[in-house]
Design a protein around this motif. Sequence first.
Motif, PDB file in Angstrom:
ATOM      1  N   UNK A   3      94.927  42.052 113.027  1.00 51.91           N
ATOM      2  CA  UNK A   3      94.627  40.694 112.636  1.00 51.91           C
ATOM      3  C   UNK A   3      96.107  39.881 112.845  1.00 51.91           C
ATOM      4  N   UNK A   4      96.083  38.634 113.351  1.00 52.08           N
ATOM      5  CA  UNK A   4      97.256  37.793 113.313  1.00 52.08           C
ATOM      6  C   UNK A   4      97.210  37.137 111.783  1.00 52.08           C
ATOM      7  N   UNK A   5      98.438  36.731 111.251  1.00 54.54           N
ATOM      8  CA  UNK A   5      98.431  35.987 110.341  1.00 54.54           C
ATOM      9  C   UNK A   5      98.384  34.471 110.292  1.00 54.54           C
ATOM     10  N   UNK A  55      91.237  36.511  97.674  1.00 54.84           N
ATOM     11  CA  UNK A  55      90.131  37.777  97.909  1.00 54.84           C
ATOM     12  C   UNK A  55      89.764  37.821  99.298  1.00 54.84           C
ATOM     13  N   UNK A  56      89.968  36.677 100.019  1.00 49.65           N
ATOM     14  CA  UNK A  56      89.700  36.450 101.341  1.00 49.65           C
ATOM     15  C   UNK A  56      90.590  36.727 102.363  1.00 49.65           C
ATOM     16  N   UNK A  57      91.958  36.191 101.899  1.00 49.15           N
ATOM     17  CA  UNK A  57      92.979  36.495 102.893  1.00 49.15           C
ATOM     18  C   UNK A  57      93.955  37.278 102.113  1.00 49.15           C
ATOM     19  N   UNK A  58      94.648  38.346 102.810  1.00 47.11           N
ATOM     20  CA  UNK A  58      95.590  39.348 102.266  1.00 47.11           C
ATOM     21  C   UNK A  58      96.939  39.089 102.122  1.00 47.11           C
ATOM     22  N   UNK A  59      97.511  38.550 103.210  1.00 43.70           N
ATOM     23  CA  UNK A  59      98.791  37.938 103.298  1.00 43.70           C
ATOM     24  C   UNK A  59      98.922  36.769 104.005  1.00 43.70           C
ATOM     25  N   UNK A 138      85.901  31.198 109.246  1.00 43.16           N
ATOM     26  CA  UNK A 138      86.286  30.703 110.477  1.00 43.16           C
ATOM     27  C   UNK A 138      87.921  31.272 110.423  1.00 43.16           C
ATOM     28  N   UNK A 139      88.461  31.275 109.345  1.00 43.72           N
ATOM     29  CA  UNK A 139      89.976  31.514 109.793  1.00 43.72           C
ATOM     30  C   UNK A 139      90.238  32.889 109.883  1.00 43.72           C
ATOM     31  N   UNK A 140      89.444  33.925 109.180  1.00 43.85           N
ATOM     32  CA  UNK A 140      89.455  35.336 109.671  1.00 43.85           C
ATOM     33  C   UNK A 140      88.943  35.695 111.348  1.00 43.85           C
ATOM     34  N   UNK A 141      88.121  34.673 111.559  1.00 46.36           N
ATOM     35  CA  UNK A 141      87.615  34.765 113.058  1.00 46.36           C
ATOM     36  C   UNK A 141      88.776  34.722 114.043  1.00 46.36           C
ATOM     37  N   UNK A 144      91.461  37.264 114.001  1.00 42.54           N
ATOM     38  CA  UNK A 144      90.878  38.425 114.563  1.00 42.54           C
ATOM     39  C   UNK A 144      91.100  37.992 116.196  1.00 42.54           C
ATOM     40  N   UNK A 145      90.535  37.000 116.683  1.00 37.27           N
ATOM     41  CA  UNK A 145      90.915  36.706 118.127  1.00 37.27           C
ATOM     42  C   UNK A 145      92.340  36.822 118.441  1.00 37.27           C
ATOM     43  N   UNK A 146      93.150  36.199 117.507  1.00 34.87           N
ATOM     44  CA  UNK A 146      94.721  36.128 117.875  1.00 34.87           C
ATOM     45  C   UNK A 146      95.093  37.640 117.883  1.00 34.87           C
ATOM     46  N   UNK A 147      94.454  38.541 116.889  1.00 35.14           N
ATOM     47  CA  UNK A 147      94.958  39.643 116.832  1.00 35.14           C
ATOM     48  C   UNK A 147      94.590  40.570 118.197  1.00 35.14           C
ATOM     49  N   UNK A 148      93.518  40.263 118.659  1.00 36.22           N
ATOM     50  CA  UNK A 148      93.125  40.980 120.079  1.00 36.22           C
ATOM     51  C   UNK A 148      94.036  40.606 121.175  1.00 36.22           C
TER      52      UNK A 148
END
Length: 285
Positions: A3-5, A55-59, A138-141, A144-148
Amino acid sequence: MIQSMTGYGKHVLQLSNKKITVELKSLNSKNLDINARIPQAYKSKELPLRKLIADGLTRGKIDFGLYVEMTGEETSAEINTAIVKKYMEQLGKIADGDQVKLLELALRMPDTLKTDKEELDEAEFESIQDTVLTALENINLFRTEEGNVLEKDFTERIKTIAVLLEQVKSIDPERVAVVKERLEKSVSELKVEVDANRFEQELIYYLEKYDITEEKVRLANHLNYFKETLATADSNGKKLGFICQEIGREINTIGSKANYAPMQQLVVQMKDELEKIKEQLLNVL
């Protein structure tokens, strides 16, 4: 999967008398750093909202915004009539003017509005929490897209380094032969009598110092380990960074031992690919 930050998430909650908008923006950071912008009326709930985001965003460096827009006729603000009349009276003594003009001036003065502090309704806060959770999805999605995109880039660059490593392996025998020939020529130009056995021993010792067999094996292993880590279910940006350090160490050692221009050119290309990976890894969770 990585995942991208870098990410963005937004969700809007429409209540009977107000519209509440939640926005989340994130950039790369070594740790979790949350910057919250919350209206004063909701400040008492800032800590539980921060915990929800943590809890939803690690870093990452997170900008969290909670915006409230009143859409109904209800309002908690009232005109402080006594103060307004006092302002109008004092202003009338200073300068002439009609009552409408004096009223406009008085309303611009401090404390002309009084606001009763309303308690935050628990049902409303639960709805806000659900809104924050949706914005987190939404931000995690987005992350993930940026991470791909980053994962595809990393895969291609690691593949390029692997191809360059194969070229290093293919020219290594030629390199050894050239180095050996160069040494023999240098000794012959000295025009001194040399013990053949001693010279052979020294030559072997010298060539062993420039042997890169171990570096080639370790570099190949590190490249495979990078690809395996990239394919895991968790996003391991820090781990990938450590692997890149090991990859860089082996590439640098090959370069320092090469003593052969064609191989050094391949090393420069490998370094270039690795530096681009390192730059992008700063954005990986």
